[in-house]
Design an enzyme around this catalytic site. Structure first.
Site, PDB file in Angstrom:
ATOM      1  N   TYR A 288      42.839   2.087  26.983  1.00 37.40           N
ATOM      2  CA  TYR A 288      43.516   1.129  28.300  1.00 37.40           C
ATOM      3  C   TYR A 288      45.106   1.107  28.097  1.00 37.40           C
ATOM      4  O   TYR A 288      44.472  -0.590  28.313  1.00 37.40           O
ATOM      5  CB  TYR A 288      42.307   0.321  28.497  1.00 37.40           C
ATOM      6  CG  TYR A 288      41.618   0.992  29.394  1.00 37.40           C
ATOM      7  CD1 TYR A 288      40.976   0.955  30.538  1.00 37.40           C
ATOM      8  CD2 TYR A 288      39.801   1.638  28.217  1.00 37.40           C
ATOM      9  CE1 TYR A 288      40.264   1.666  31.417  1.00 37.40           C
ATOM     10  CE2 TYR A 288      39.023   2.283  28.437  1.00 37.40           C
ATOM     11  CZ  TYR A 288      38.606   2.242  30.489  1.00 37.40           C
ATOM     12  OH  TYR A 288      37.839   3.184  31.074  1.00 37.40           O
TER      13      TYR A 288
ATOM     14  N   CYS B 271      37.627  10.016  40.731  1.00 37.38           N
ATOM     15  CA  CYS B 271      38.251   9.849  39.982  1.00 37.38           C
ATOM     16  C   CYS B 271      38.660  11.166  38.931  1.00 37.38           C
ATOM     17  O   CYS B 271      38.278  12.278  39.195  1.00 37.38           O
ATOM     18  CB  CYS B 271      37.317   9.617  38.158  1.00 37.38           C
ATOM     19  SG  CYS B 271      37.881   8.970  36.533  1.00 37.38           S
TER      20      CYS B 271
ATOM     21  N   ASP C 239      43.465   3.112  36.264  1.00 34.55           N
ATOM     22  CA  ASP C 239      42.690   4.211  35.380  1.00 34.55           C
ATOM     23  C   ASP C 239      43.280   4.297  33.717  1.00 34.55           C
ATOM     24  O   ASP C 239      43.723   3.270  33.598  1.00 34.55           O
ATOM     25  CB  ASP C 239      42.233   6.143  35.922  1.00 34.55           C
ATOM     26  CG  ASP C 239      40.695   5.803  35.582  1.00 34.55           C
ATOM     27  OD1 ASP C 239      40.423   4.754  35.298  1.00 34.55           O
ATOM     28  OD2 ASP C 239      40.773   7.111  34.790  1.00 34.55           O
ATOM     29  N   HIS C 240      43.057   4.932  33.025  1.00 40.45           N
ATOM     30  CA  HIS C 240      43.508   4.790  31.674  1.00 40.45           C
ATOM     31  C   HIS C 240      45.126   4.954  31.493  1.00 40.45           C
ATOM     32  O   HIS C 240      46.154   5.246  31.958  1.00 40.45           O
ATOM     33  CB  HIS C 240      43.037   6.243  30.869  1.00 40.45           C
ATOM     34  CG  HIS C 240      41.339   6.342  30.791  1.00 40.45           C
ATOM     35  ND1 HIS C 240      40.966   7.177  30.273  1.00 40.45           N
ATOM     36  CD2 HIS C 240      39.959   5.653  31.650  1.00 40.45           C
ATOM     37  CE1 HIS C 240      39.331   6.958  30.815  1.00 40.45           C
ATOM     38  NE2 HIS C 240      39.022   6.007  32.263  1.00 40.45           N
TER      39      HIS C 240
ATOM     40  N   HIS D  38      30.553   7.532  40.194  1.00 41.53           N
ATOM     41  CA  HIS D  38      31.581   7.541  39.350  1.00 41.53           C
ATOM     42  C   HIS D  38      31.206   9.461  39.196  1.00 41.53           C
ATOM     43  O   HIS D  38      30.293   9.646  38.444  1.00 41.53           O
ATOM     44  CB  HIS D  38      32.321   7.235  38.108  1.00 41.53           C
ATOM     45  CG  HIS D  38      33.365   7.784  37.422  1.00 41.53           C
ATOM     46  ND1 HIS D  38      33.615   8.943  36.565  1.00 41.53           N
ATOM     47  CD2 HIS D  38      34.681   6.562  37.143  1.00 41.53           C
ATOM     48  CE1 HIS D  38      35.191   8.802  36.060  1.00 41.53           C
ATOM     49  NE2 HIS D  38      35.668   7.884  36.605  1.00 41.53           N
TER      50      HIS D  38
ATOM     51  N   HIS E 286      40.521   5.856  41.502  1.00 41.73           N
ATOM     52  CA  HIS E 286      41.118   5.923  39.918  1.00 41.73           C
ATOM     53  C   HIS E 286      41.998   7.475  39.616  1.00 41.73           C
ATOM     54  O   HIS E 286      41.468   8.631  39.923  1.00 41.73           O
ATOM     55  CB  HIS E 286      39.954   6.342  38.437  1.00 41.73           C
ATOM     56  CG  HIS E 286      38.937   5.359  38.281  1.00 41.73           C
ATOM     57  ND1 HIS E 286      38.142   5.377  37.699  1.00 41.73           N
ATOM     58  CD2 HIS E 286      38.816   4.551  39.197  1.00 41.73           C
ATOM     59  CE1 HIS E 286      36.936   4.164  37.742  1.00 41.73           C
ATOM     60  NE2 HIS E 286      37.148   3.266  38.858  1.00 41.73           N
TER      61      HIS E 286
END
Length: 245
Positions: free
Chosen positions: A151, A63, A137-138, A25, A92
């Site tokens: 999250y 990401c 992802d978030h 990552h 991501h």
């Protein structure tokens, strides 16, 4: 980076034996924090990591939020680098918005809400044959949700729907383009355009069919008959349509 190479060289034989794809990552954010070293922040870093061990199982988590925290990173361009694309095993996908060069915050996945062109990012993944796993992802806290910071379930669910929509639309557009290319190879349209210009010239010079009321003709059966005759080569002229007012 030397330590990372030592780690990769130690685990790659096992990864290859059991087909385990490792996906490092990126550093988040892509700048030094408390003096900690950063070795995964840009396209150059990814290429250096790929060179540490030749195994395809030495790969990346792409990401967008982490790599995108460096404004110099062109995310679609990085994805389209063949040496990187073949090693993207996990993605991501999130969006962020910069307030200035040093301040950004996470936003919804919509391109219009942040600084990333999400359409172009997904398009690049598809073009490069990505077949790994994607997650939204978030997520923000919306609709009074109480969850682990970063999250939010509702926002991530919206992100999944948005990314799925982009993926389907891009795939179908690509399929339609390929079908069109197969049906009409390069040069087809220029040849047909020349043919129709010749038919138009002959029609104007020596008309054979004249129809009064253009609006009616081109919604009617005779227009279809003439079109088929031209395509079959039994008719070499079109029709002059004349309005009566």
């Amino acid at each position: 980076r030397e330590n990372f190479k030592y780690f990769l060289d130690g685990i790659m034989p096992v990864c290859e034996k059991y087909q385990i794809k490792m996906a490092v990552h990126p550093d988040d954010p892509a700048w030094d924090v408390f003096g900690l070293p950063r070795i995964v922040t840009c396209e150059e870093d990814l290429l250096k990591i790929a060179s540490l061990n030749d195994s395809i199982y030495n790969g990346f988590t792409f990401c967008t939020g982490s790599l995108g925290s460096n404004l110099n990173n062109d995310l679609p361009k990085i994805i389209r680098n063949p040496k990187i694309a073949e090693r993207i095993h996990f993605a991501h996908i999130r969006n962020i918005k910069y307030e200035n060069d040093d301040l950004f915050h996470e936003v919804s996945h919509l391109s219009s809400d942040g600084n990333f062109d999400m359409y172009e990012i997904i398009k690049a993944l598809i073009e490069m044959g990505f077949d790994g796993v994607i997650r939204p992802d978030h997520g923000r806290m919306i609709w009074d949700e109480q969850a682990r910071p970063g999250y939010g379930l509702y926002d991530r669910a919206l992100g999944v729907a948005y990314l799925n929509g982009l993926w389907e639309a891009i795939k179908k557009a690509d399929q339609a383009r390929r079908l069109q290319t197969d049906r009409f190879p390069a040069g087809t349209f220029s040849k047909e355009a020349t043919l129709w210009r010749e038919i138009q010239k002959r029609t104007l010079a020596e008309p054979e069919w004249i129809h009064f009321g253009a609006g009616n003709l081109f919604r009617a059966f005779p227009a279809r008959v003439l079109q088929e005759a031209i395509e079959q080569g039994t008719q070499t002229k079109g029709v002059l349509a004349v309005e009566g007012f």
